[in-house]
Design an enzyme around this catalytic site. Structure first.
Site, PDB file in Angstrom:
ATOM      1  N   ILE A  18       0.851  -1.116   0.045  1.00  0.00           N
ATOM      2  CA  ILE A  18       0.002  -0.073   0.106  1.00  0.00           C
ATOM      3  C   ILE A  18       0.931   1.292  -0.092  1.00  0.00           C
ATOM      4  O   ILE A  18       0.262   2.617   0.115  1.00  0.00           O
ATOM      5  CB  ILE A  18      -0.842   0.127   1.404  1.00  0.00           C
ATOM      6  CG1 ILE A  18      -0.268  -0.123   2.529  1.00  0.00           C
ATOM      7  CG2 ILE A  18      -1.786  -1.015   1.037  1.00  0.00           C
ATOM      8  CD1 ILE A  18      -1.076   0.038   3.767  1.00  0.00           C
ATOM      9  N   GLY A  19       2.353   1.149   0.147  1.00  0.00           N
ATOM     10  CA  GLY A  19       3.167   2.428   0.157  1.00  0.00           C
ATOM     11  C   GLY A  19       4.509   2.090  -0.211  1.00  0.00           C
ATOM     12  O   GLY A  19       4.944   0.878   0.003  1.00  0.00           O
ATOM     13  N   MET A  23      13.219   4.153   1.975  1.00  0.00           N
ATOM     14  CA  MET A  23      13.951   3.459   2.630  1.00  0.00           C
ATOM     15  C   MET A  23      13.127   2.012   3.037  1.00  0.00           C
ATOM     16  O   MET A  23      13.744   1.017   3.107  1.00  0.00           O
ATOM     17  CB  MET A  23      13.979   4.233   3.994  1.00  0.00           C
ATOM     18  CG  MET A  23      14.382   3.329   5.121  1.00  0.00           C
ATOM     19  SD  MET A  23      14.807   4.777   6.509  1.00  0.00           S
ATOM     20  CE  MET A  23      14.668   3.669   7.854  1.00  0.00           C
ATOM     21  N   LYS A  41       5.787  -1.888   7.960  1.00  0.00           N
ATOM     22  CA  LYS A  41       6.980  -1.203   7.501  1.00  0.00           C
ATOM     23  C   LYS A  41       7.840  -2.100   7.326  1.00  0.00           C
ATOM     24  O   LYS A  41       8.556  -2.487   8.431  1.00  0.00           O
ATOM     25  CB  LYS A  41       6.860  -0.034   8.195  1.00  0.00           C
ATOM     26  CG  LYS A  41       7.611   1.160   7.435  1.00  0.00           C
ATOM     27  CD  LYS A  41       7.772   2.393   8.019  1.00  0.00           C
ATOM     28  CE  LYS A  41       8.509   3.489   7.299  1.00  0.00           C
ATOM     29  NZ  LYS A  41       8.338   4.837   7.976  1.00  0.00           N
ATOM     30  N   ASP A 135       9.860  16.191  10.479  1.00  0.00           N
ATOM     31  CA  ASP A 135       9.442  15.873   9.189  1.00  0.00           C
ATOM     32  C   ASP A 135       7.897  16.188   9.108  1.00  0.00           C
ATOM     33  O   ASP A 135       7.208  15.405   8.552  1.00  0.00           O
ATOM     34  CB  ASP A 135       9.850  14.757   8.558  1.00  0.00           C
ATOM     35  CG  ASP A 135       9.803  14.391   7.214  1.00  0.00           C
ATOM     36  OD1 ASP A 135       9.680  15.656   6.501  1.00  0.00           O
ATOM     37  OD2 ASP A 135       9.713  13.144   6.470  1.00  0.00           O
TER      38      ASP A 135
END
Length: 740
Positions: A18-19, A23, A41, A135
């Site tokens: 999904i993404g 990195m 992740k 960020d």
């Protein structure tokens, strides 16, 4: 890259990618141990052997795992499995704020403030744990389907112990603070700057600084004045505009000192949008002289280097370039269209490149051996000392003036006979000029704050918190303040205990968090019983969900003890057939209708009936127009006529084609034999012989010695019928008599 369907730790089933970022890749997965959806992740393969990348990846998990807040994405687990490094986190079904802004253009002012408050609350929780995000950008803010905003991706987070040396121009270039763009120090105020830029984009539909490349944008953050948001959106009120401008000051000391102060102003802007209450820096200048950046500073921005102070253990090391993670990583938890944010990764060097510079090329900052200070350079330490000294002198002057005025006021009031000042108990707006004694303070607003944050906020006002009770709430989360006994702004005595009521959460069960898709109805009932819910199964046709599996539940947020309707698939409508009307038809006609509807005749039950003629359908098991699956059997009852009364007739003759009298005589024809009777003016037919082929010279016997007719009807005709054209080729009259 992981394939769909594989299991991690024999627990997490990978469902889909999904993404993806610079990195890591992010997958949607199902945790079969807890029966819930999660996001995983996974560090990319090319970085698994790099200890620096692995360490940095773990740092993100450690930073985020320390945080537990409704506006921060939760971390569930951190796993090292051979050469696989991954983080298991909360899956948010929704859309990133970046995509939301792109779809809506400019957000409604109240909506933008509401989103900003939620994001700021998440950042405040991180700052409270000494974590700087570094960020903050709309790509890292996810809006769930319920409207909850969560901050994600602590990929370049740092512990906020004092100030943090920025080892590169971290973060996405359109949102980084000037100190990050310069490669200098960053602290909590850097996150405030990035949030201010995000708010600017929400209300204007654009970022404040844009350029042809990342260097131009970074220089704009350092030098260019910001255009007021009201220029692009006149609907922006003065209070919100000033909040944005204060948050995006070039100098950190001119911004909000803490996110909590920013939250207070945002809440106040909802009540007083047109008031100019934001305290701006006294020396702010949106149109001052442009400060020239040296070649060394420009070069540092281009290559993303740091202002690095040499280590005493290794004084020869001057510069080291840290890997660029500015375009991290998880853009859109669960969103339908994941968009990896790679647009800011062009820094002019490879991900694993390191730059070393000799002493002579060191950008002069006034420290380190061999520094070469020019006449125009000012040592930042001296500048800070001078600034602090100026502030100290100003404070002394103000204190002296206050002392003089107080003394003069005391002289003029001597002998007035006035009573001692009493403590105010009414609500006084904090913006008004009020004189408090040394033992008084204003009651702050602690509504919808976590009990720990509320306690800390009251402690700042020299007040103690006393929990008066707990109340259920469907809107305020558990352990958050639901109400306060003393209203905001009330003057109270310092060190008093002020009462608050705390939310005990809601007894609503959120079924959207319980995965029942793929279960059968009975299994779903067992799951609901675990949550103290009753259930009722309701069949419903569905074109894609297999028969017997759960489609949905209603309501989706029931209370304990409520009954939940579980809709179970009854199969596709394409497989359903409508039962025809069979009553008052002959059995032969009924069989034909069932065949046309792709249904089968079931059990045939003969019954006597006083009004329905013998051979006709009396009733059927399934009502007409009922939807059933193709191939279903339909049973029916056939009439035997009135019980005890039968009318019998007989015929005995032959039939030949050559005797028909037609010219020319056909060589062969398909014929059938039937009985025709008139029942109350309606022709009623009964088949005596099924269809057969008859040649020209063949003799067909018409011999029916015991035909049963309609009770009470005394006459009829036996007909030879040409099946091809329905023409009656020959008929024979028959008389019927009542038989015992």
């Amino acid at each position: 890259m992981l394939r769909e369907g594989i299991y991690l730790q024999n627990r997490y089933e990978i469902l889909e990618l999904i993404g993806s970022g610079g990195m890591a890749d992010v997958y949607k997965a199902r945790c079969h141990k807890l029966n819930r959806l999660v996001a995983i992740k996974v560090l990319k393969d090319e970085f698994n052997t790099d200890s620096g990348f692995v360490s940095r990846f773990k740092m993100e998990a450690q930073a985020a795992a320390r945080l537990s807040h409704p506006n921060i994405v939760n971390i569930y687990d951190v796993v090292d499995e051979e050469n696989l490094h991954y983080i298991v986190m909360e899956l948010i079904e929704g859309v990133t704020l970046k995509n939301y802004i792109a779809k809506k253009g400019q957000l409604d002012i109240k909506e933008a403030v509401g989103i900003a408050i939620q994001v700021a609350q998440g950042i405040a929780a991180a700052h409270e744990h000494q974590i700087i995000h570094r960020d903050i950008k709309p790509q890292n803010m996810i809006i769930s389907r319920e409207g909850k905003v969560k901050v994600a991706d602590f990929g370049i987070a740092k512990a906020a112990t004092g100030q943090t040396t920025t080892m590169a121009a971290m973060g996405s270039v359109h949102y980084i603070s000037p100190e990050q763009a310069r490669g200098g120090y960053s602290d909590t105020r850097s996150d405030i700057y990035s949030l201010g830029v995000t708010m600017y984009e929400m209300v204007t539909g654009r970022v404040p600084f844009a350029g042809d490349n990342t260097i131009a944008v970074a220089l704009a953050h350092l030098e260019a004045p910001i255009v007021r948001p009201s220029v692009y959106n006149p609907a922006v009120p003065v209070s919100l505009e000033n909040i944005i401008l204060k948050s995006t000051e070039k100098k950190p000391e001119h911004r909000y000192s803490a996110v909590t102060d920013m939250i207070s102003d945002l809440k106040r802007s909802l009540i007083y949008p047109d008031e100019d209450f934001v305290e701006m820096a006294p020396d702010q200048d949106f149109g001052g002289e442009t400060v020239t950046i040296s070649d060394r500073e420009l070069n540092a921005i281009k290559v993303g280097q740091k202002n690095y102070q040499p280590s005493y253990r290794n004084p020869q090391e001057e510069y080291r370039r840290m890997e660029d993670f500015g375009a991290e990583d998880y853009d859109g938890y669960g969103s339908a269209d994941p968009i990896p944010d790679r647009e800011y990764r062009d820094r002019g060097y490879s991900d694993r490149e390191y730059q070393d510079y000799p002493d002579d090329d060191y950008p002069d900052r006034g420290y380190g051996r061999g520094s070469k200070r020019t006449r125009n350079d000012v040592n930042p330490k001296i500048e800070r000392i001078m600034t602090a000294a100026g502030i100290f002198v100003a404070v002394l002057i103000v204190a002296l003036l206050i002392f003089v005025f107080v003394q003069l006021g005391g002289i003029f009031n001597l002998g007035s006979g006035s009573n001692p000042t009493t403590i105010q108990t009414e609500i006084v707006p904090p913006s008004e000029e009020n004189t408090l004694s040394d033992t008084e303070t204003y009651m702050p607003d602690v509504y919808n704050l976590h009990v720990d944050m509320a306690k800390a906020k009251l402690k700042e006002s020299n007040l103690d918190m006393k929990i008066l009770g707990y109340e259920d709430s469907d809107t305020i989360e558990k352990d958050y303040i639901i109400s306060q006994a003393v209203p905001e702004g009330t003057v109270v005595k310092k060190y008093d205990s002020v009462g608050v009521y705390v939310s005990s959460g809601s007894d609503l069960v959120d079924l959207s968090q319980i995965v029942m898709t793929g279960m059968d109805g009975e299994a779903a009932k067992l799951v609901l019983e675990q949550y103290k819910l009753n259930s009722a199964l309701q069949p419903e046709y569905h074109d894609t969900i297999p028969e017997g599996q759960v489609i949905r539940c209603e309501p989706m947020k029931p209370r304990e003890g409520d009954t939940v309707t579980v809709f179970v698939s009854a199969g596709s409508m394409a497989d359903m057939r409508s039962v025809p009307e069979l009553r008052n038809m002959t059995e032969e006609a009924a069989i034909g209708l069932l065949a046309a509807a792709e249904l089968n005749p079931g059990t045939v039950t003969p019954q006597h009936h006083d009004t329905v003629p013998a051979g006709f359908i009396i009733s059927q098991e399934l009502e007409a127009n009922t939807l059933v699956k193709a191939g279903t059997t339909v049973s029916y009852a056939v009439s035997l006529g009135p019980e005890g009364k039968r009318f019998i007739g007989a015929v005995n003759t032959t039939f030949q084609l050559i005797a028909v009298g037609e010219e020319p005589v056909p060589a062969q024809v398909n014929v059938m034999v039937r009985l025709k009777q008139d029942n109350n003016g309606e022709a009623v037919y009964k088949t005596l012989m099924e269809a057969r082929t008859l040649v020209a010279d063949e003799v067909l016997p018409i011999d029916f010695p015991s035909m049963e007719g309609i009770p009470g009807v005394e006459y009829g005709e036996v007909e030879v019928v040409n099946i091809e054209n329905g023409m009656v080729m020959q008929s024979y009259p028959v008389a019927f008599f009542e038989a015992e």
